[in-house]
Design a protein around this motif. Structure first.
Motif, PDB file in Angstrom:
ATOM      1  N   LEU A   1      38.457  32.476  79.961  1.00  0.00           N
ATOM      2  CA  LEU A   1      39.456  33.721  80.427  1.00  0.00           C
ATOM      3  C   LEU A   1      40.907  33.310  79.838  1.00  0.00           C
ATOM      4  CD1 LEU A   1      40.483  35.723  82.312  1.00  0.00           C
ATOM      5  CD2 LEU A   1      40.366  34.767  83.910  1.00  0.00           C
ATOM      6  N   LEU A   2      41.301  32.262  79.879  1.00  0.00           N
ATOM      7  CA  LEU A   2      42.863  32.043  79.888  1.00  0.00           C
ATOM      8  C   LEU A   2      43.092  32.358  77.742  1.00  0.00           C
ATOM      9  CD1 LEU A   2      42.810  28.090  81.809  1.00  0.00           C
ATOM     10  CD2 LEU A   2      44.384  30.074  82.075  1.00  0.00           C
ATOM     11  N   VAL A   3      41.156  31.544  77.406  1.00  0.00           N
ATOM     12  CA  VAL A   3      41.540  31.239  75.963  1.00  0.00           C
ATOM     13  C   VAL A   3      41.981  33.394  75.156  1.00  0.00           C
ATOM     14  CG1 VAL A   3      40.769  30.941  73.639  1.00  0.00           C
ATOM     15  CG2 VAL A   3      41.155  29.596  75.852  1.00  0.00           C
ATOM     16  N   ALA A   4      41.046  33.819  75.795  1.00  0.00           N
ATOM     17  CA  ALA A   4      40.291  35.841  75.618  1.00  0.00           C
ATOM     18  C   ALA A   4      42.565  35.897  76.137  1.00  0.00           C
ATOM     19  CB  ALA A   4      40.641  35.873  76.767  1.00  0.00           C
ATOM     20  N   GLU A   5      43.029  35.702  77.120  1.00  0.00           N
ATOM     21  CA  GLU A   5      44.225  36.182  77.705  1.00  0.00           C
ATOM     22  C   GLU A   5      45.449  36.226  76.637  1.00  0.00           C
ATOM     23  OE1 GLU A   5      45.148  34.769  82.001  1.00  0.00           O
ATOM     24  OE2 GLU A   5      43.618  35.891  82.717  1.00  0.00           O
ATOM     25  N   GLN A   6      45.892  34.403  76.107  1.00  0.00           N
ATOM     26  CA  GLN A   6      46.409  34.233  75.251  1.00  0.00           C
ATOM     27  C   GLN A   6      46.512  34.654  73.431  1.00  0.00           C
ATOM     28  OE1 GLN A   6      48.505  32.047  75.523  1.00  0.00           O
ATOM     29  NE2 GLN A   6      48.329  30.477  77.299  1.00  0.00           N
ATOM     30  N   ILE A   7      44.480  34.942  73.615  1.00  0.00           N
ATOM     31  CA  ILE A   7      44.804  35.814  72.109  1.00  0.00           C
ATOM     32  C   ILE A   7      45.730  37.633  72.086  1.00  0.00           C
ATOM     33  CG2 ILE A   7      42.784  36.400  70.864  1.00  0.00           C
ATOM     34  CD1 ILE A   7      42.962  33.850  70.191  1.00  0.00           C
ATOM     35  N   ALA A   8      45.183  38.362  73.116  1.00  0.00           N
ATOM     36  CA  ALA A   8      45.493  38.902  73.168  1.00  0.00           C
ATOM     37  C   ALA A   8      47.724  39.121  73.388  1.00  0.00           C
ATOM     38  CB  ALA A   8      44.937  39.375  74.536  1.00  0.00           C
ATOM     39  N   ALA A   9      47.592  38.360  73.649  1.00  0.00           N
ATOM     40  CA  ALA A   9      49.541  38.324  73.591  1.00  0.00           C
ATOM     41  C   ALA A   9      49.665  37.779  73.106  1.00  0.00           C
ATOM     42  CB  ALA A   9      49.387  36.787  75.242  1.00  0.00           C
ATOM     43  N   THR A  10      48.376  37.685  71.315  1.00  0.00           N
ATOM     44  CA  THR A  10      49.466  37.080  70.318  1.00  0.00           C
ATOM     45  C   THR A  10      49.804  38.476  69.469  1.00  0.00           C
ATOM     46  OG1 THR A  10      47.537  36.570  69.260  1.00  0.00           O
ATOM     47  CG2 THR A  10      48.514  34.771  70.244  1.00  0.00           C
ATOM     48  N   PRO A  11      51.152  38.301  68.252  1.00  0.00           N
ATOM     49  CA  PRO A  11      50.827  39.126  67.620  1.00  0.00           C
ATOM     50  C   PRO A  11      49.536  39.516  66.380  1.00  0.00           C
ATOM     51  CG  PRO A  11      52.690  38.203  67.722  1.00  0.00           C
ATOM     52  CD  PRO A  11      51.871  37.022  68.275  1.00  0.00           C
ATOM     53  N   ALA A  12      48.828  40.179  66.489  1.00  0.00           N
ATOM     54  CA  ALA A  12      48.042  40.352  64.915  1.00  0.00           C
ATOM     55  C   ALA A  12      48.500  40.260  63.460  1.00  0.00           C
ATOM     56  CB  ALA A  12      47.675  41.963  65.175  1.00  0.00           C
ATOM     57  N   GLY A  13      49.567  40.118  63.229  1.00  0.00           N
ATOM     58  CA  GLY A  13      50.563  39.975  61.674  1.00  0.00           C
ATOM     59  C   GLY A  13      49.825  37.774  61.471  1.00  0.00           C
ATOM     60  N   GLN A  14      49.155  37.084  62.758  1.00  0.00           N
ATOM     61  CA  GLN A  14      49.355  36.231  62.427  1.00  0.00           C
ATOM     62  C   GLN A  14      48.237  35.863  61.731  1.00  0.00           C
ATOM     63  OE1 GLN A  14      50.212  33.244  65.899  1.00  0.00           O
ATOM     64  NE2 GLN A  14      52.243  34.301  65.794  1.00  0.00           N
ATOM     65  N   PRO A  15      47.807  35.037  61.353  1.00  0.00           N
ATOM     66  CA  PRO A  15      46.360  34.387  60.676  1.00  0.00           C
ATOM     67  C   PRO A  15      45.678  33.864  61.452  1.00  0.00           C
ATOM     68  CG  PRO A  15      48.425  32.809  59.767  1.00  0.00           C
ATOM     69  CD  PRO A  15      49.026  33.971  59.840  1.00  0.00           C
ATOM     70  N   LEU A  16      43.958  33.925  61.510  1.00  0.00           N
ATOM     71  CA  LEU A  16      43.358  34.025  62.580  1.00  0.00           C
ATOM     72  C   LEU A  16      43.541  32.828  63.108  1.00  0.00           C
ATOM     73  CD1 LEU A  16      40.538  36.256  61.689  1.00  0.00           C
ATOM     74  CD2 LEU A  16      41.661  36.259  63.544  1.00  0.00           C
ATOM     75  N   VAL A  17      43.200  31.525  62.511  1.00  0.00           N
ATOM     76  CA  VAL A  17      43.045  30.403  62.051  1.00  0.00           C
ATOM     77  C   VAL A  17      44.752  29.663  63.798  1.00  0.00           C
ATOM     78  CG1 VAL A  17      43.268  28.244  61.539  1.00  0.00           C
ATOM     79  CG2 VAL A  17      41.914  30.029  60.501  1.00  0.00           C
ATOM     80  N   ARG A  18      45.582  30.679  63.295  1.00  0.00           N
ATOM     81  CA  ARG A  18      46.535  30.633  64.141  1.00  0.00           C
ATOM     82  C   ARG A  18      46.652  30.542  65.848  1.00  0.00           C
ATOM     83  NH1 ARG A  18      52.231  28.824  61.352  1.00  0.00           N
ATOM     84  NH2 ARG A  18      50.899  28.368  60.500  1.00  0.00           N
ATOM     85  N   ARG A  19      46.351  32.039  65.171  1.00  0.00           N
ATOM     86  CA  ARG A  19      46.153  32.315  67.075  1.00  0.00           C
ATOM     87  C   ARG A  19      45.635  32.082  67.280  1.00  0.00           C
ATOM     88  NH1 ARG A  19      44.860  38.559  65.294  1.00  0.00           N
ATOM     89  NH2 ARG A  19      45.272  39.157  67.837  1.00  0.00           N
ATOM     90  N   ILE A  20      44.404  31.737  66.812  1.00  0.00           N
ATOM     91  CA  ILE A  20      43.066  30.874  67.632  1.00  0.00           C
ATOM     92  C   ILE A  20      43.662  29.468  68.115  1.00  0.00           C
ATOM     93  CG2 ILE A  20      41.213  30.046  68.006  1.00  0.00           C
ATOM     94  CD1 ILE A  20      40.500  32.521  66.044  1.00  0.00           C
ATOM     95  N   GLY A  21      44.290  29.084  67.385  1.00  0.00           N
ATOM     96  CA  GLY A  21      44.632  27.190  67.445  1.00  0.00           C
ATOM     97  C   GLY A  21      45.668  27.362  68.942  1.00  0.00           C
ATOM     98  N   ASN A  22      46.926  28.330  68.541  1.00  0.00           N
ATOM     99  CA  ASN A  22      47.740  28.435  69.549  1.00  0.00           C
ATOM    100  C   ASN A  22      47.100  28.565  70.350  1.00  0.00           C
ATOM    101  OD1 ASN A  22      49.647  27.799  67.856  1.00  0.00           O
ATOM    102  ND2 ASN A  22      49.983  30.013  67.515  1.00  0.00           N
ATOM    103  N   ALA A  23      45.901  29.400  70.717  1.00  0.00           N
ATOM    104  CA  ALA A  23      45.595  29.718  72.667  1.00  0.00           C
ATOM    105  C   ALA A  23      44.510  28.482  72.713  1.00  0.00           C
ATOM    106  CB  ALA A  23      44.565  30.817  71.982  1.00  0.00           C
ATOM    107  N   LEU A  24      43.938  28.180  72.297  1.00  0.00           N
ATOM    108  CA  LEU A  24      43.344  26.899  72.466  1.00  0.00           C
ATOM    109  C   LEU A  24      44.372  25.859  73.000  1.00  0.00           C
ATOM    110  CD1 LEU A  24      40.802  26.458  69.822  1.00  0.00           C
ATOM    111  CD2 LEU A  24      40.319  26.847  72.142  1.00  0.00           C
ATOM    112  N   VAL A  25      44.993  25.362  72.266  1.00  0.00           N
ATOM    113  CA  VAL A  25      46.390  24.457  72.652  1.00  0.00           C
ATOM    114  C   VAL A  25      47.236  25.008  73.884  1.00  0.00           C
ATOM    115  CG1 VAL A  25      48.543  23.262  71.508  1.00  0.00           C
ATOM    116  CG2 VAL A  25      46.722  23.703  69.694  1.00  0.00           C
ATOM    117  N   ASP A  26      47.709  26.105  74.120  1.00  0.00           N
ATOM    118  CA  ASP A  26      48.088  26.319  75.441  1.00  0.00           C
ATOM    119  C   ASP A  26      47.191  26.449  76.107  1.00  0.00           C
ATOM    120  OD1 ASP A  26      50.366  26.640  74.048  1.00  0.00           O
ATOM    121  OD2 ASP A  26      50.259  29.294  73.653  1.00  0.00           O
ATOM    122  N   SER A  27      45.786  26.865  76.100  1.00  0.00           N
ATOM    123  CA  SER A  27      45.250  26.632  77.526  1.00  0.00           C
ATOM    124  C   SER A  27      44.811  25.477  78.036  1.00  0.00           C
ATOM    125  CB  SER A  27      44.194  27.827  77.394  1.00  0.00           C
ATOM    126  OG  SER A  27      42.966  26.519  75.824  1.00  0.00           O
ATOM    127  N   ALA A  28      44.405  24.560  77.106  1.00  0.00           N
ATOM    128  CA  ALA A  28      44.151  23.172  77.233  1.00  0.00           C
ATOM    129  C   ALA A  28      45.362  23.057  77.909  1.00  0.00           C
ATOM    130  CB  ALA A  28      43.642  22.373  75.840  1.00  0.00           C
TER     131      ALA A  28
END
Length: 200
Positions: A70-97
């Motif tokens: 749930l935390l990761v999905a919320e973080q992903i949803a809040a990231t700008p669409a223009g960023q590379p996928l790996v960066r968006r996913i990585g940021n979400a994983l780091v922030d949820s951790a």
């Protein structure tokens, strides 16, 4: 008024679930995963075995259930669409951790060690990674309506989760002495170089 009662009920449910899980993890650490029964956990938590099963349908769930997807999905949803996928996913994983570790990193560490050391939990832990991968794709919302984008997101998520798993194993070996979000960021940097999330 009905909404308030519903929110209070959900809050009580979450508190009961957390209390049961804390007792379960403590008993598993003390007695071993096979050495503690659901009845033992119910007794320690001051609830009935039926209450334990209502919150955790299987014994494995007592260790594996968390709010990370749930935390990761919320973080992903809040990231700008223009960023590379790996960066968006990585940021979400780091922030949820960071959020999970801020709550109680010793509890998180105990759960992780149980997952790594218990064969039944190791197998289910991989299932959790699939659930998390799907949560990441779902977090993209309408973007993932395109099958090609959904495929790319699933592939990027799978690769990021593999890097994160490596960081989690290292964190457990270090007895939680290293900063978990920073360790995940380093693992992602080792895997992806410049496409990785920020650190710190």
């Amino acid at each position: 008024m009905r909404e308030r009662h519903s929110t209070l009920r959900e809050q009580r449910r979450a508190e009961t679930q957390r209390m049961i899980q804390v007792h379960a993890v403590r008993l598993f650490v003390e007695r071993g995963y096979d050495g503690a029964t659901v009845n033992d956990i119910a007794e320690a938590a001051g609830v009935s075995p039926m209450t334990v099963y209502r919150h955790f349908p299987t014994k494995e769930d007592l260790v594996l259930v968390d709010q990370n997807a749930l935390l990761v999905a919320e973080q992903i949803a809040a990231t700008p669409a223009g960023q590379p996928l790996v960066r968006r996913i990585g940021n979400a994983l780091v922030d949820s951790a960071r959020t999970l570790a801020a709550g109680d990193d010793r509890f998180l560490l105990a759960r992780l060690r149980l997952m790594i050391s218990t064969p039944a939990l190791r197998a289910r832990h991989l299932d959790n990674h699939y659930v998390l991968q799907q949560a990441i794709v779902d977090g993209l919302g309408d973007e993932a309506a395109d099958p090609d984008v959904a495929f790319q997101a699933a592939a990027a998520a799978s690769a990021c989760l593999a890097a994160m798993h490596t960081a989690l194993v290292r964190w457990a070996k270090d007895d939680g002495r290293t900063d978990l979000p920073d360790l995940i960021a380093k693992a992602l940097a080792a895997a992806f170089g410049d496409g990785t999330p920020r650190r710190g």
